[in-house]
Design a protein around this motif. Structure first.
Motif, PDB file in Angstrom:
ATOM      1  N   THR B 174       0.832  -1.197   0.000  1.00 61.11           N
ATOM      2  CA  THR B 174       0.000   0.000   0.000  1.00 61.11           C
ATOM      3  C   THR B 174       0.871   1.253   0.000  1.00 61.11           C
ATOM      4  O   THR B 174       0.637   2.198  -0.758  1.00 61.11           O
ATOM      5  CB  THR B 174      -0.921   0.020   1.232  1.00 61.11           C
ATOM      6  OG1 THR B 174      -1.719  -1.167   1.242  1.00 61.11           O
ATOM      7  CG2 THR B 174      -1.831   1.235   1.228  1.00 61.11           C
ATOM      8  N   LEU B 175       1.888   1.227   0.837  1.00 57.61           N
ATOM      9  CA  LEU B 175       2.769   2.392   0.933  1.00 57.61           C
ATOM     10  C   LEU B 175       3.601   2.556  -0.338  1.00 57.61           C
ATOM     11  O   LEU B 175       3.749   3.658  -0.861  1.00 57.61           O
ATOM     12  CB  LEU B 175       3.670   2.239   2.163  1.00 57.61           C
ATOM     13  CG  LEU B 175       4.600   3.391   2.520  1.00 57.61           C
ATOM     14  CD1 LEU B 175       3.856   4.720   2.544  1.00 57.61           C
ATOM     15  CD2 LEU B 175       5.265   3.124   3.870  1.00 57.61           C
ATOM     16  N   LEU B 176       4.112   1.486  -0.834  1.00 58.99           N
ATOM     17  CA  LEU B 176       4.956   1.552  -2.030  1.00 58.99           C
ATOM     18  C   LEU B 176       4.164   2.039  -3.233  1.00 58.99           C
ATOM     19  O   LEU B 176       4.692   2.714  -4.114  1.00 58.99           O
ATOM     20  CB  LEU B 176       5.568   0.174  -2.313  1.00 58.99           C
ATOM     21  CG  LEU B 176       6.516   0.058  -3.504  1.00 58.99           C
ATOM     22  CD1 LEU B 176       7.687   1.028  -3.399  1.00 58.99           C
ATOM     23  CD2 LEU B 176       7.052  -1.375  -3.617  1.00 58.99           C
ATOM     24  N   ALA B 177       2.885   1.713  -3.254  1.00 60.93           N
ATOM     25  CA  ALA B 177       2.058   2.133  -4.385  1.00 60.93           C
ATOM     26  C   ALA B 177       1.731   3.625  -4.318  1.00 60.93           C
ATOM     27  O   ALA B 177       1.280   4.212  -5.295  1.00 60.93           O
ATOM     28  CB  ALA B 177       0.777   1.313  -4.417  1.00 60.93           C
ATOM     29  N   ASP B 178       1.989   4.202  -3.183  1.00 58.14           N
ATOM     30  CA  ASP B 178       1.646   5.612  -2.983  1.00 58.14           C
ATOM     31  C   ASP B 178       2.744   6.494  -3.579  1.00 58.14           C
ATOM     32  O   ASP B 178       3.812   6.669  -3.004  1.00 58.14           O
ATOM     33  CB  ASP B 178       1.491   5.865  -1.476  1.00 58.14           C
ATOM     34  CG  ASP B 178       0.909   7.230  -1.186  1.00 58.14           C
ATOM     35  OD1 ASP B 178       1.179   8.186  -1.947  1.00 58.14           O
ATOM     36  OD2 ASP B 178       0.177   7.336  -0.192  1.00 58.14           O
ATOM     37  N   THR B 242      11.390  -1.164 -11.484  1.00 55.78           N
ATOM     38  CA  THR B 242      10.293  -0.191 -11.504  1.00 55.78           C
ATOM     39  C   THR B 242       9.395  -0.427 -10.291  1.00 55.78           C
ATOM     40  O   THR B 242       9.416  -1.507  -9.690  1.00 55.78           O
ATOM     41  CB  THR B 242       9.424  -0.342 -12.766  1.00 55.78           C
ATOM     42  OG1 THR B 242       8.721  -1.597 -12.687  1.00 55.78           O
ATOM     43  CG2 THR B 242      10.259  -0.284 -14.035  1.00 55.78           C
ATOM     44  N   ARG B 243       8.596   0.557  -9.992  1.00 54.90           N
ATOM     45  CA  ARG B 243       7.647   0.434  -8.888  1.00 54.90           C
ATOM     46  C   ARG B 243       6.690  -0.728  -9.136  1.00 54.90           C
ATOM     47  O   ARG B 243       6.387  -1.512  -8.235  1.00 54.90           O
ATOM     48  CB  ARG B 243       6.862   1.743  -8.741  1.00 54.90           C
ATOM     49  CG  ARG B 243       5.983   1.816  -7.499  1.00 54.90           C
ATOM     50  CD  ARG B 243       5.049   3.021  -7.572  1.00 54.90           C
ATOM     51  NE  ARG B 243       5.755   4.267  -7.797  1.00 54.90           N
ATOM     52  CZ  ARG B 243       6.131   5.107  -6.812  1.00 54.90           C
ATOM     53  NH1 ARG B 243       5.876   4.816  -5.554  1.00 54.90           N
ATOM     54  NH2 ARG B 243       6.741   6.236  -7.116  1.00 54.90           N
ATOM     55  N   THR B 244       6.237  -0.827 -10.376  1.00 55.98           N
ATOM     56  CA  THR B 244       5.281  -1.891 -10.721  1.00 55.98           C
ATOM     57  C   THR B 244       5.901  -3.271 -10.499  1.00 55.98           C
ATOM     58  O   THR B 244       5.261  -4.176  -9.970  1.00 55.98           O
ATOM     59  CB  THR B 244       4.849  -1.750 -12.196  1.00 55.98           C
ATOM     60  OG1 THR B 244       4.565  -0.389 -12.464  1.00 55.98           O
ATOM     61  CG2 THR B 244       3.630  -2.599 -12.480  1.00 55.98           C
ATOM     62  N   GLN B 245       7.154  -3.387 -10.910  1.00 55.32           N
ATOM     63  CA  GLN B 245       7.825  -4.681 -10.725  1.00 55.32           C
ATOM     64  C   GLN B 245       7.963  -4.987  -9.237  1.00 55.32           C
ATOM     65  O   GLN B 245       7.802  -6.124  -8.803  1.00 55.32           O
ATOM     66  CB  GLN B 245       9.212  -4.655 -11.369  1.00 55.32           C
ATOM     67  CG  GLN B 245       9.197  -4.799 -12.870  1.00 55.32           C
ATOM     68  CD  GLN B 245      10.595  -4.760 -13.475  1.00 55.32           C
ATOM     69  OE1 GLN B 245      11.556  -4.307 -12.835  1.00 55.32           O
ATOM     70  NE2 GLN B 245      10.712  -5.216 -14.696  1.00 55.32           N
ATOM     71  N   ALA B 246       8.317  -3.979  -8.463  1.00 54.31           N
ATOM     72  CA  ALA B 246       8.497  -4.202  -7.021  1.00 54.31           C
ATOM     73  C   ALA B 246       7.173  -4.622  -6.391  1.00 54.31           C
ATOM     74  O   ALA B 246       7.126  -5.548  -5.575  1.00 54.31           O
ATOM     75  CB  ALA B 246       9.025  -2.938  -6.358  1.00 54.31           C
ATOM     76  N   LEU B 247       6.093  -3.974  -6.785  1.00 55.13           N
ATOM     77  CA  LEU B 247       4.781  -4.341  -6.241  1.00 55.13           C
ATOM     78  C   LEU B 247       4.407  -5.758  -6.655  1.00 55.13           C
ATOM     79  O   LEU B 247       3.907  -6.542  -5.848  1.00 55.13           O
ATOM     80  CB  LEU B 247       3.723  -3.348  -6.729  1.00 55.13           C
ATOM     81  CG  LEU B 247       3.789  -1.974  -6.064  1.00 55.13           C
ATOM     82  CD1 LEU B 247       2.934  -0.954  -6.819  1.00 55.13           C
ATOM     83  CD2 LEU B 247       3.333  -2.050  -4.607  1.00 55.13           C
ATOM     84  N   ALA B 248       4.662  -6.070  -7.909  1.00 55.84           N
ATOM     85  CA  ALA B 248       4.331  -7.422  -8.396  1.00 55.84           C
ATOM     86  C   ALA B 248       5.152  -8.463  -7.656  1.00 55.84           C
ATOM     87  O   ALA B 248       4.649  -9.537  -7.292  1.00 55.84           O
ATOM     88  CB  ALA B 248       4.581  -7.501  -9.894  1.00 55.84           C
ATOM     89  N   ALA B 249       6.411  -8.159  -7.415  1.00 54.01           N
ATOM     90  CA  ALA B 249       7.280  -9.108  -6.713  1.00 54.01           C
ATOM     91  C   ALA B 249       6.772  -9.348  -5.299  1.00 54.01           C
ATOM     92  O   ALA B 249       6.659 -10.493  -4.837  1.00 54.01           O
ATOM     93  CB  ALA B 249       8.714  -8.594  -6.688  1.00 54.01           C
ATOM     94  N   LEU B 250       6.457  -8.291  -4.603  1.00 54.95           N
ATOM     95  CA  LEU B 250       6.000  -8.432  -3.216  1.00 54.95           C
ATOM     96  C   LEU B 250       4.656  -9.150  -3.167  1.00 54.95           C
ATOM     97  O   LEU B 250       4.396  -9.961  -2.264  1.00 54.95           O
ATOM     98  CB  LEU B 250       5.897  -7.051  -2.568  1.00 54.95           C
ATOM     99  CG  LEU B 250       7.259  -6.371  -2.377  1.00 54.95           C
ATOM    100  CD1 LEU B 250       7.080  -4.883  -2.071  1.00 54.95           C
ATOM    101  CD2 LEU B 250       8.041  -7.040  -1.251  1.00 54.95           C
ATOM    102  N   ASN B 251       3.826  -8.856  -4.137  1.00 58.86           N
ATOM    103  CA  ASN B 251       2.537  -9.540  -4.209  1.00 58.86           C
ATOM    104  C   ASN B 251       2.720 -11.034  -4.438  1.00 58.86           C
ATOM    105  O   ASN B 251       2.058 -11.872  -3.818  1.00 58.86           O
ATOM    106  CB  ASN B 251       1.754  -8.940  -5.376  1.00 58.86           C
ATOM    107  CG  ASN B 251       0.282  -8.950  -5.098  1.00 58.86           C
ATOM    108  OD1 ASN B 251      -0.130  -8.714  -3.952  1.00 58.86           O
ATOM    109  ND2 ASN B 251      -0.503  -9.209  -6.122  1.00 58.86           N
TER     110      ASN B 251
END
Lengths: 786, 478
Positions: B174-178, B242-251
């Motif tokens: 949530t925070l990273l997506a912000d 990228t932010r998207t990659q980081a979010l996808a990885a954590l997900n």
């Protein structure tokens, strides 16, 4: 007490070529307790000295140290073969196996018996290529009973009159009081190269320096000289192709695949030793063993990960380890396999073998399995492992860590990381990274261990967690030498024989091999037909075959073997034995996907499986029994060389015929059956001359027998440094092999002075560095050798 | 009021974590994110050790022959989970690198009580805790209530403990997506090449490739392959640029644990799915007559004196404690090598062997030794009374591997000092080995220790060469 049978042990003895007058002293190799991860220790052992004048053993002693050369000449390994009697001891109520000697003969009432020997060897290398029986070189002593040295003079119809190849000599050792056993000694030849009978080489206009007049014996008008000039006349290619000395430029695959034979032959051979014991009353017993003459074991303190002994043990004991085999026996075997893994890896320049570029030079120009794979599948070359991670010392240390952990009692965790023999053509990243990595198997695909080796590791993996704490895991008991224990017979250490005379030092991934081309034994496994040694093509039928149906199989492929109780086709895959395996590779469009790797010349994307593993399960249950064989039908022309798929529905593309599987060994012995290979056939697929193979074959075939990376040490950058074994000058700066780099030993240099250039490696380093004489090769500058 | 404080107001966090541990005033949102990622890494590390201990505890002579195959399967399954946790840990380290933050290899810096992170042998109670830790929050399954009761009973608590694994990852993502709280300037795509790659670290642990159909889609895995997959790790290591990659990885790593969305999909062996399967199988064959695991200590430790924390786990048998100390040292060596791989200078020429990869090999080598040493410690007595032949087997308690963290878990800043630290570890290991050799080891134990000493000697020679190349002096006399 009476004699039931005779046996000669060892059943398979390896002689090794060398020109020194004095044969190699006996030695063995043992773990060094002070260096648990180090090189095995070479330990001198009891050596028999034979008096030249009488042929008796004059003395036996343990030498103070071991030398492999005398005055720059390599000492040949001249194995002894001992005769044993299987006797029925009525007093003890059992059968025993005991050395045949004067005392035993007296005991059984055979004091006046006549003992005779016969040795028949051959070199069929040229005949294998030309297909001309006149090119066979054969020697046969006939029966003899004296104790003189009998030279094995190999003659051929295509030699000039009076010419021979000297294959070495054999001698019936005169028994005396101290050494009363019945034994024969085989001393191989000098490792000489023979060639065409002509005064000048037409290519150069000068005499060929590699072939002095006394060795110019092959009729230059016959097939072997210039063989390959017309590729259409090459009817039965070997695998790899063109394994012979060719007119420059070499190697052929870097020069438009032009491979015109220089007409060279060598003095390697293989065949039989026979003994017969005849009583005055006429009762007779005979026994046989096999011998071969091979190149020297230049890395005497290391063993290859998969040896001929492993394959033969699989034939004897089957592909699966019995459930009741004692844990310590299986564990010991598993530990030994892992140890041999790092003994092999440490001689490989792993970065180069991985398909990495080398200091900017493209990997495609350097020889490796990934390069071979790229060429065979017509795909771009890809490194196998992550390129940054492959350094020899790093990888070797990892293997040593595995060994240490297993030694500490850990259960093997890597069973699934071992390559299954059905996965040898899996060229996905997952498939290629399985173990053993980066090496070639007998089928020219990635190397797999034997089923039995894999099962040994699996069994330990399953049992180790439930062992509980043991104070001591006992050493496995030694195999007892009995008439029924073929394993013990296979590994028998005859007095005076160095370890390099035994199958444990012979490589098994024969493509084509070093000591023998073991693929040759499988050609006649199905009684009535002869297969090609490296794939499933039927080449010939036995002379006594009358059936038209069977005769029509010549030129067809053996697709599959089924059990006779499975006449219908809707059966479990486990009970079908398919002779090919799909070639798979990564899908470019999906990292999780795989595709079939087809090419113009292999439209079905199939690869032949090496016989040793492909037939292992069948051999364990159906030797001497009938099986169902499915063959293609109607294959013609070039299609015969294209691996064919099996089509069961809607219309079968095969015909089914029953065949009997031959027995692998003769009778109750551990001697490879005569029916499977005649003299010369076990070596016929090897290179002619064998020295050529050392030049052309890279270490990914047999790294611990034909090393690549030597004098390896850690460098300041944390990586390894060392020399190419074939580097003339040892600089610590590895020279990659592109076959033409003048810093490396080249073909003619090797032909002229192989004993100088094939440097023994002990402890991973040049043995007695700097102490060797300068090469007699005029092409070599003084002091350039090591 | 700082800009961050202003930002915090309009975005309330409703989670337990954010409510109980809100961002402190003096912290930036970047700090908060890094702290959460450190927590995530610590959790992955703690879970990994917990699972390793449980897996290694399985086995022993006391397992009846008819159950050994099943127990071995459970062990393989739990080890597969442990390996995947290692992958999670490395991915989190990659994300930290992407954020320009240092790595974290601790596992005990938690703001809440972590009684359910006990290092304990496999049993129905601990297994229930693992199921509880990984189970999807909102999904219903038949054994849910039973699991919850077992957990409370095992931990002797009236309420279920906090299990913030999913919670923390939700906070992080949530925070990273912000994009306002974590602006683009905080992200460092140029660190991609510095991050650990699956190609190097994955060791081939992923599902077997599948054929493509005519449309180029993956064919479904066969039932046999799906069944086998429960024992195979699917190590997820993502490099992120990228932010998207980081979010996808954590997900992805969060889903692999509890599989909130996908756990019911055939072929997906989430951690939850593996543990619940083991639970069901164990339920069927559970009996008071036998135990699938060694009877071993909970939270074994080498803390001097019986008054230190976890006194019941103190390894008072001297002989055993020598081995436990050795294990601890090898554990520290593993993590020091691992930490060093994140700190060492990036490789020079691309696609050529490099020193970072050599360090990586050392990490794996130490994993193998931890496996061996753990096996030994599960067969060694915890206390002198457990070594007494008069003590009946059913009363004996084995030690188990302590996996204690070092007092010094930070790597030095300088490269030379890092290598010297590794040499320090080798000295510590050597000392531990000699203690073992001096306390009457069995012949097999002696062989193993000598092999380990030989390995360490090679490693030391290797490091000496590296240091020689830096022209640095060593910190201590040879």
């Amino acid at each position: 007490m009476k004699i039931r049978e005779l046996r000669i042990l060892p059943p398979f003895a390896i002689g090794r070529l060398g020109s020194a007058n004095e044969p190699q002293d006996n030695y063995t190799i043992v773990d060094n307790p002070n260096e648990p991860l180090g090189y095995r220790k070479i330990v001198p052992a009891k050596t028999l000295k034979v008096r030249e004048s009488t042929g008796e053993v004059a003395s036996a002693g343990v030498p103070k140290k071991i030398s492999f050369k005398i005055d720059g000449k390599i000492r040949p390994v001249a194995p002894f073969l001992e005769v044993f009697a299987v006797v029925e001891n009525s007093q003890k109520g059992k059968t025993e196996m005991t050395p045949l000697n004067a005392a035993l003969l007296k005991k059984v009432g055979a004091a006046g018996a006549r003992i005779e020997w016969k040795v028949s060897v051959a070199n069929r290398k040229v005949m294998r290529r030309t297909g001309n029986p006149d090119d066979m070189v054969a020697a046969n002593t006939g029966w003899f009973s004296d104790h003189d040295s009998h030279v094995l003079l190999g003659s051929s119809k295509n030699f000039v009159p009076g010419a021979h190849i000297n294959f070495g000599h054999v001698r019936f050792i005169l028994p005396n009081k101290k050494f009363s056993e019945i034994r024969l000694r085989f001393t191989p030849a000098h490792g000489l190269i023979y060639g065409p009978h002509r005064t000048v080489d037409p290519a150069t206009g000068k005499p060929d320096p590699a072939i002095p007049p006394e060795r110019a014996i092959y009729d230059a008008s016959k097939d072997w000289v210039g063989f390959g000039k017309d590729p259409d006349k090459v009817a039965n290619q070997t695998l790899p192709p063109s394994l012979y000395a060719i007119e420059p430029p070499a190697p052929s695959w870097l020069n438009d695949n032009v491979a015109v034979s220089r007409g060279y032959l060598d003095d390697a051979c293989d065949g039989f030793v026979e003994v017969r014991l005849t009583l005055p009353a006429g009762k007779r017993w005979t026994a046989t063993a096999r011998i071969c003459a091979s190149p020297p074991a230049v890395v005497p303190d290391s063993l290859f990960i998969r040896s001929l002994a492993d394959d033969l043990e699989q034939v004897i004991n089957g592909p699966q380890v019995p459930k009741d085999e004692p844990y310590e026996v299986t564990r010991n075997r598993a530990l030994n396999i892992v140890r041999r893994a790092y003994e092999t890896v440490r001689f490989m320049n792993v970065a180069l073998m991985n398909g990495n570029n080398f200091k900017g030079r493209p990997a495609l120009l350097l020889d490796s399995m990934p390069e071979e794979e790229a060429a065979d599948t017509e795909r771009a070359i890809r490194p196998v492992m992550a390129p940054g991670s492959v350094d020899t010392l790093g990888i070797m240390t990892l293997h040593e860590q595995v060994y240490a952990a297993l030694r500490g009692g850990a259960a093997p965790w890597f069973v699934k990381l071992l390559r299954n023999p059905d996965e040898v053509a899996d060229f996905t990243d997952r498939g290629r990274r399985k173990m053993p990595a980066l090496m070639c198997g007998a089928d020219n695909s990635y190397l797999a261990l034997t089923w039995r080796q894999i099962d040994s590791i699996r069994k330990v993996s399953e049992e180790a967690p439930f062992r509980g704490r043991t104070l001591v895991i006992p050493a496995p008991p030694p195999e007892s030498l009995t008439a029924l224990n073929l394993t013990a017979q296979l590994h028998y250490e005859a007095l005076g024989n160095p370890v390099s005379s035994r199958p444990v030092t012979s490589v098994a991934n024969c493509c084509p091999g070093l000591e023998v081309d073991f693929r040759a034994v499988w050609r006649r496994m199905f009684k009535g037909i002869v297969l090609r040694e490296y794939d499933n093509l039927v080449m010939d039928v036995d002379p006594d075959v009358k059936s038209r149906k069977i005769k029509a199989l010549v030129g067809q492929q053996l697709l599959r073997v089924r059990l006779p109780e499975d006449k219908h086709l809707h059966i479990d895959k486990q009970r079908q034995f398919v002779m090919t395996t799909p070639i798979k590779g990564p899908a470019s469009s999906d990292v999780d996907g795989e595709i079939s790797l087809t090419t113009q010349f292999n439209p079905f994307g199939l690869a032949s499986k090496e016989w040793s593993n492909a037939l292992a399960h069948l051999l364990s249950t159906h030797q001497g029994k009938t099986v169902l064989c499915d063959f293609t039908k109607g294959l013609t022309g070039d299609d015969r060389d294209i691996p064919q798929p099996i089509v069961d529905h809607p219309r079968r593309n095969f015909v089914t015929i029953e065949f009997e599987m031959r027995k692998f060994f003769d009778g109750d012995t551990a001697v490879i059956s005569k029916a499977l290979a005649s003299p010369g056939e076990l070596t016929q697929g090897l290179c002619s001359p064998w020295q050529n193979d050392y030049r052309e074959c890279s270490c990914y075939y047999w790294a611990s027998a034909r090393p690549d990376y030597v004098n390896v040490e850690p460098a300041a950058n944390g990586l390894s440094k060392g020399d190419n074994w074939f580097q003339k000058l040892r600089t610590g700066d590895y020279v990659p092999d592109d076959y033409v780099d003048s810093r490396l030993v080249l073909y003619d240099e090797l032909f002229l002075d192989w004993e100088h250039w094939l440097r023994f490696q002990v402890g991973g380093k040049d043995f007695k560095r700097g102490a060797a004489r300068a090469s007699k090769d005029p092409l070599v500058k003084r002091g350039a050798g090591g | 009021m700082t800009p961050e404080d202003k930002q915090q107001g309009p975005r309330p966090f409703t989670s337990v974590l954010a409510n109980d541990f809100p961002k402190r005033r003096e912290m930036t949102w970047h700090d908060q994110l890094v702290w959460l990622l450190h927590l995530g890494a610590a959790l992955e590390h703690a879970l990994m050790v917990q699972y390793l201990y449980a897996a290694y505890s399985l086995g022993g002579k006391q397992v009846p022959p008819q159950h050994r195959h099943k127990v071995k399967e459970w062990q393989e399954s739990i080890l597969a989970v442990a390996r995947e946790e290692m992958g999670h840990l490395i991915t989190v380290q990659n994300v930290l690198t992407f954020l320009g933050a240092g790595f974290n290899l601790s596992r005990d810096q938690f703001p809440w009580a972590v009684e359910w992170f006990n290092i304990e042998p496999f049993c129905m109670g601990s297994l229930a805790c693992y199921v509880n830790a990984e189970m999807p929050e909102s999904e219903e399954f038949p054994e849910r209530k039973e699991i919850e009761e077992l957990v409370k009973k095992h931990l002797r608590k009236d309420a279920l403990p906090v299990h913030p694994v999913a919670e923390i990852y939700r906070e992080i993502t949530t925070l990273l997506a912000d994009t306002e709280r974590i602006p683009e300037g905080a992200l460092q795509p140029q660190t991609y090449a510095l991050q650990a790659s699956w190609d190097e670290w994955g060791r081939g642990y992923r599902p077997a490739p599948r054929p493509l159909d005519a449309a180029g889609n993956l064919v479904d895995a066969t039932a046999d392959v799906q069944r086998q997959a429960q024992f195979d790790s699917n190590i997820l290591i993502f490099q992120v640029a990228t932010r998207t990659q980081a979010l996808a990885a954590l997900n992805a790593i969060s889903l692999q644990g509890e599989g909130v969305e996908d756990w019911k999909k055939e072929g997906e062996w989430t951690h939850f799915r593996r543990f619940i399967k083991i639970f069901r199988e164990f339920r069927k064959i559970e009996s008071s007559d036998w135990s699938p695991a060694a009877r071993a200590a909970v939270n074994p430790n080498t803390n001097p004196g019986p008054n230190a924390p976890c006194p019941d786990g103190y390894i008072s048998c001297d002989r055993t404690r020598n081995w436990a100390v050795l294990l601890n040292v090898r554990y520290w060596m593993l993590f020091r090598y691992l930490a060093h791989t994140f700190q060492i200078d990036p490789p020079g020429a691309p696609n050529e062997p490099n020193l970072r990869a050599m360090l990586m090999h050392r990490v794996f080598g130490e994993m193998y030794q931890l496996k061996t040493l753990s096996g030994k410690l599960f067969q060694m007595p915890l206390r002198d009374v457990d070594a007494d032949p008069e003590t009946p087997d059913w009363k004996k308690t084995m030690a188990g591997p302590p996996f204690e963290l070092p007092a010094n878990s930070r790597l030095p800043a300088s490269e030379v000092d890092c290598w010297c630290l590794h040499r320090d570890s080798l000295v510590a290991s050597r000392n531990a080995c000699h203690s073992i050799l001096e306390s009457n080891p069995t012949p097999d134990e002696k062989e193993y220790i000598k092999t380990l000493l030989a390995l360490d000697e090679q490693t030391d020679a290797w490091i000496v060469q590296i240091l020689a190349g830096t022209n640095a002096t060593t910190r201590y006399d040879e």
